[in-house]
Design a protein around this motif. Structure first.
Motif, PDB file in Angstrom:
ATOM      1  N   ARG A   1       0.852  -1.190   0.000  1.00 29.85           N
ATOM      2  CA  ARG A   1       0.000   0.000   0.000  1.00 29.85           C
ATOM      3  C   ARG A   1       0.894   1.248   0.000  1.00 29.85           C
ATOM      4  O   ARG A   1       0.539   2.277   0.577  1.00 29.85           O
ATOM      5  CB  ARG A   1      -0.895  -0.034   1.240  1.00 29.85           C
ATOM      6  CG  ARG A   1      -2.085   0.894   1.273  1.00 29.85           C
ATOM      7  CD  ARG A   1      -3.314   0.391   0.576  1.00 29.85           C
ATOM      8  NE  ARG A   1      -3.814  -0.880   1.064  1.00 29.85           N
ATOM      9  CZ  ARG A   1      -4.622  -1.040   2.125  1.00 29.85           C
ATOM     10  NH1 ARG A   1      -4.975   0.002   2.854  1.00 29.85           N
ATOM     11  NH2 ARG A   1      -5.082  -2.249   2.448  1.00 29.85           N
ATOM     12  N   ALA A   2       2.035   1.188  -0.632  1.00 29.02           N
ATOM     13  CA  ALA A   2       3.046   2.250  -0.570  1.00 29.02           C
ATOM     14  C   ALA A   2       2.437   3.628  -0.827  1.00 29.02           C
ATOM     15  O   ALA A   2       1.733   3.847  -1.812  1.00 29.02           O
ATOM     16  CB  ALA A   2       4.145   1.984  -1.588  1.00 29.02           C
ATOM     17  N   GLY A   3       2.703   4.559   0.106  1.00 34.85           N
ATOM     18  CA  GLY A   3       2.184   5.907  -0.023  1.00 34.85           C
ATOM     19  C   GLY A   3       0.746   6.068   0.428  1.00 34.85           C
ATOM     20  O   GLY A   3       0.226   7.193   0.463  1.00 34.85           O
ATOM     21  N   GLY A   4       0.095   4.975   0.768  1.00 33.62           N
ATOM     22  CA  GLY A   4      -1.300   5.020   1.208  1.00 33.62           C
ATOM     23  C   GLY A   4      -1.443   4.537   2.636  1.00 33.62           C
ATOM     24  O   GLY A   4      -0.570   3.852   3.175  1.00 33.62           O
ATOM     25  N   GLU A   5      -2.545   4.868   3.256  1.00 37.40           N
ATOM     26  CA  GLU A   5      -2.777   4.505   4.654  1.00 37.40           C
ATOM     27  C   GLU A   5      -3.210   3.056   4.789  1.00 37.40           C
ATOM     28  O   GLU A   5      -4.017   2.553   4.012  1.00 37.40           O
ATOM     29  CB  GLU A   5      -3.866   5.408   5.251  1.00 37.40           C
ATOM     30  CG  GLU A   5      -4.177   5.090   6.707  1.00 37.40           C
ATOM     31  CD  GLU A   5      -5.340   5.914   7.247  1.00 37.40           C
ATOM     32  OE1 GLU A   5      -5.788   5.628   8.384  1.00 37.40           O
ATOM     33  OE2 GLU A   5      -5.798   6.827   6.539  1.00 37.40           O
ATOM     34  N   VAL A   6      -2.653   2.403   5.793  1.00 41.26           N
ATOM     35  CA  VAL A   6      -3.123   1.085   6.226  1.00 41.26           C
ATOM     36  C   VAL A   6      -3.730   1.284   7.610  1.00 41.26           C
ATOM     37  O   VAL A   6      -3.037   1.685   8.546  1.00 41.26           O
ATOM     38  CB  VAL A   6      -1.981   0.051   6.290  1.00 41.26           C
ATOM     39  CG1 VAL A   6      -2.503  -1.280   6.819  1.00 41.26           C
ATOM     40  CG2 VAL A   6      -1.339  -0.132   4.922  1.00 41.26           C
ATOM     41  N   ARG A   7      -5.005   1.032   7.731  1.00 40.50           N
ATOM     42  CA  ARG A   7      -5.679   1.280   9.000  1.00 40.50           C
ATOM     43  C   ARG A   7      -5.197   0.314  10.082  1.00 40.50           C
ATOM     44  O   ARG A   7      -4.839  -0.829   9.808  1.00 40.50           O
ATOM     45  CB  ARG A   7      -7.196   1.154   8.848  1.00 40.50           C
ATOM     46  CG  ARG A   7      -7.830   2.155   7.891  1.00 40.50           C
ATOM     47  CD  ARG A   7      -9.352   2.135   8.013  1.00 40.50           C
ATOM     48  NE  ARG A   7      -9.889   0.784   8.104  1.00 40.50           N
ATOM     49  CZ  ARG A   7     -10.162   0.010   7.055  1.00 40.50           C
ATOM     50  NH1 ARG A   7      -9.915   0.450   5.827  1.00 40.50           N
ATOM     51  NH2 ARG A   7     -10.673  -1.196   7.220  1.00 40.50           N
ATOM     52  N   ARG A   8      -5.244   0.794  11.312  1.00 37.92           N
ATOM     53  CA  ARG A   8      -4.820  -0.020  12.446  1.00 37.92           C
ATOM     54  C   ARG A   8      -5.657  -1.292  12.554  1.00 37.92           C
ATOM     55  O   ARG A   8      -5.128  -2.370  12.821  1.00 37.92           O
ATOM     56  CB  ARG A   8      -4.929   0.806  13.728  1.00 37.92           C
ATOM     57  CG  ARG A   8      -4.249   0.190  14.937  1.00 37.92           C
ATOM     58  CD  ARG A   8      -4.288   1.152  16.116  1.00 37.92           C
ATOM     59  NE  ARG A   8      -3.562   2.370  15.818  1.00 37.92           N
ATOM     60  CZ  ARG A   8      -4.118   3.591  15.729  1.00 37.92           C
ATOM     61  NH1 ARG A   8      -5.414   3.732  15.930  1.00 37.92           N
ATOM     62  NH2 ARG A   8      -3.386   4.647  15.458  1.00 37.92           N
ATOM     63  N   ASP A   9      -6.966  -1.177  12.319  1.00 33.19           N
ATOM     64  CA  ASP A   9      -7.809  -2.360  12.437  1.00 33.19           C
ATOM     65  C   ASP A   9      -7.502  -3.379  11.331  1.00 33.19           C
ATOM     66  O   ASP A   9      -7.673  -4.584  11.536  1.00 33.19           O
ATOM     67  CB  ASP A   9      -9.287  -1.975  12.426  1.00 33.19           C
ATOM     68  CG  ASP A   9      -9.705  -1.282  11.139  1.00 33.19           C
ATOM     69  OD1 ASP A   9      -8.995  -0.383  10.675  1.00 33.19           O
ATOM     70  OD2 ASP A   9     -10.763  -1.655  10.595  1.00 33.19           O
ATOM     71  N   GLU A  10      -7.029  -2.892  10.173  1.00 32.70           N
ATOM     72  CA  GLU A  10      -6.607  -3.819   9.115  1.00 32.70           C
ATOM     73  C   GLU A  10      -5.403  -4.635   9.573  1.00 32.70           C
ATOM     74  O   GLU A  10      -5.351  -5.852   9.354  1.00 32.70           O
ATOM     75  CB  GLU A  10      -6.246  -3.050   7.848  1.00 32.70           C
ATOM     76  CG  GLU A  10      -7.400  -2.492   7.066  1.00 32.70           C
ATOM     77  CD  GLU A  10      -6.932  -1.847   5.784  1.00 32.70           C
ATOM     78  OE1 GLU A  10      -6.957  -2.506   4.728  1.00 32.70           O
ATOM     79  OE2 GLU A  10      -6.510  -0.667   5.829  1.00 32.70           O
ATOM     80  N   LEU A  11      -4.428  -3.951  10.175  1.00 35.74           N
ATOM     81  CA  LEU A  11      -3.247  -4.667  10.653  1.00 35.74           C
ATOM     82  C   LEU A  11      -3.622  -5.668  11.736  1.00 35.74           C
ATOM     83  O   LEU A  11      -3.094  -6.795  11.761  1.00 35.74           O
ATOM     84  CB  LEU A  11      -2.209  -3.679  11.183  1.00 35.74           C
ATOM     85  CG  LEU A  11      -1.452  -2.849  10.147  1.00 35.74           C
ATOM     86  CD1 LEU A  11      -0.490  -1.888  10.827  1.00 35.74           C
ATOM     87  CD2 LEU A  11      -0.690  -3.760   9.176  1.00 35.74           C
ATOM     88  N   ILE A  12      -4.508  -5.284  12.622  1.00 36.22           N
ATOM     89  CA  ILE A  12      -4.932  -6.197  13.684  1.00 36.22           C
ATOM     90  C   ILE A  12      -5.547  -7.455  13.079  1.00 36.22           C
ATOM     91  O   ILE A  12      -5.258  -8.583  13.508  1.00 36.22           O
ATOM     92  CB  ILE A  12      -5.924  -5.494  14.634  1.00 36.22           C
ATOM     93  CG1 ILE A  12      -5.177  -4.440  15.474  1.00 36.22           C
ATOM     94  CG2 ILE A  12      -6.638  -6.500  15.535  1.00 36.22           C
ATOM     95  CD1 ILE A  12      -6.093  -3.538  16.286  1.00 36.22           C
ATOM     96  N   GLU A  13      -6.387  -7.265  12.081  1.00 36.35           N
ATOM     97  CA  GLU A  13      -7.027  -8.415  11.437  1.00 36.35           C
ATOM     98  C   GLU A  13      -6.020  -9.257  10.662  1.00 36.35           C
ATOM     99  O   GLU A  13      -6.023 -10.490  10.746  1.00 36.35           O
ATOM    100  CB  GLU A  13      -8.135  -7.941  10.502  1.00 36.35           C
ATOM    101  CG  GLU A  13      -8.883  -9.086   9.831  1.00 36.35           C
ATOM    102  CD  GLU A  13     -10.035  -8.603   8.973  1.00 36.35           C
ATOM    103  OE1 GLU A  13     -10.621  -9.435   8.253  1.00 36.35           O
ATOM    104  OE2 GLU A  13     -10.360  -7.397   9.014  1.00 36.35           O
ATOM    105  N   GLU A  14      -5.139  -8.594   9.900  1.00 37.29           N
ATOM    106  CA  GLU A  14      -4.166  -9.312   9.090  1.00 37.29           C
ATOM    107  C   GLU A  14      -3.200 -10.132   9.945  1.00 37.29           C
ATOM    108  O   GLU A  14      -2.780 -11.223   9.554  1.00 37.29           O
ATOM    109  CB  GLU A  14      -3.374  -8.337   8.210  1.00 37.29           C
ATOM    110  CG  GLU A  14      -4.167  -7.730   7.068  1.00 37.29           C
ATOM    111  CD  GLU A  14      -4.545  -8.752   6.010  1.00 37.29           C
ATOM    112  OE1 GLU A  14      -3.739  -9.651   5.732  1.00 37.29           O
ATOM    113  OE2 GLU A  14      -5.657  -8.659   5.474  1.00 37.29           O
ATOM    114  N   LEU A  15      -2.852  -9.603  11.107  1.00 38.50           N
ATOM    115  CA  LEU A  15      -1.904 -10.285  11.998  1.00 38.50           C
ATOM    116  C   LEU A  15      -2.602 -11.183  13.018  1.00 38.50           C
ATOM    117  O   LEU A  15      -1.944 -11.809  13.842  1.00 38.50           O
ATOM    118  CB  LEU A  15      -1.042  -9.252  12.732  1.00 38.50           C
ATOM    119  CG  LEU A  15      -0.227  -8.311  11.844  1.00 38.50           C
ATOM    120  CD1 LEU A  15       0.521  -7.300  12.687  1.00 38.50           C
ATOM    121  CD2 LEU A  15       0.747  -9.096  10.969  1.00 38.50           C
TER     122      LEU A  15
END
Length: 248
Positions: free
Chosen positions: A16-30
């Motif tokens: 997602r270079a240059g774009g936002e990755v939401r915190r809840d996305e990271l929580i779900e992905e991890l």
């Protein structure tokens, strides 16, 4: 970089270079809701570790930035090999089947960006795993289109050498096997062409329980060596056939 979760976070941010990755996305992905008692604090801690790692390895202070309810990796998309590769392949596919020499040059540059399996150290994340699968689809299209361009240019030796490598990595690819046989036929290496066809027939029978398809059977015809590439089913792969998904 040690730590599977750090590698996954970096891969997600780079995709997602240059774009936002939401915190809840990271929580779900991890999968942090399941594996930690406090998912928000856990993701904060992982990102802090990643930020320190980037700075120790020469990253500028604002390379990994906290934005709104998430994070952003402040780099150009072309600085990420995955994005650069897809961009080059898209360009080549849009030019194919015309200008085969230009197409071949672009695709050789694109394929040179591969240094092993895509995103291998970060496949814990479903997003990254999907991106890796799609990159493999792009690579298959790039290889097929490169081989087609070389056939158009009558660079049969290049086709033979590279098709052998590609077949070893994807033995069930009938189209690649057909192109290999066509190049052998054109070079007058008929016995090798016959053996290549027999090998393909054995593999398809043993692995899938099927016989070679029309394209592969047609390629074994000795008369094929007299027919221009554009007239016997060797065509470029169009970009619209490939879904970009998480890659872009």
């Amino acid at each position: 970089m040690s730590g599977a979760k750090l590698r996954s976070i970096l891969a997600i941010l780079a995709l997602r270079a240059g774009g936002e990755v939401r915190r809840d996305e990271l929580i779900e992905e991890l999968d942090l809701m399941r594996t930690t008692g406090d998912a928000v604090n856990a993701v904060h801690a992982h990102v802090a570790r990643l930020r320190r790692w980037l700075q120790r390895h020469g990253g500028r202070a604002d390379l990994l930035e906290t934005v709104n309810s998430g994070y952003r990796l402040n780099i150009d998309r072309d600085a990420v090999d995955a994005h650069r590769f897809v961009s080059l392949v898209e360009r080549a596919l849009n030019l194919s089947p015309g200008t085969p020499s230009v197409v071949a040059t672009i695709l050789k540059d694109a394929l040179s960006l591969w240094r092993g399996d895509a995103l291998l150290d970060a496949l814990e994340s479903p997003m990254v795993a999907t991106a890796a699968d799609e990159l493999c689809q792009w690579r298959a299209a790039a290889r097929e289109t490169l081989i087609n361009a070389w056939l158009e240019l009558d660079c049969n030796q290049k086709v033979v050498l590279n098709a052998q490598k590609f077949i070893s990595e994807d033995p069930l690819n009938e189209s690649m096997r057909a192109r290999h046989i066509i190049a052998l036929q054109r070079m007058g290496r008929h016995a090798e062409a016959v053996e290549a066809y027999n090998s393909a027939e054995r593999v398809l029978s043993q692995e899938l329980g099927i016989r070679p398809g029309t394209e592969l059977r047609s390629a074994s015809d000795p008369a094929i060596r007299f027919i221009p590439a554009s007239n016997h089913g060797v065509h470029g792969v169009r970009g619209g056939r490939i879904m970009t998904g998480a890659i872009l």
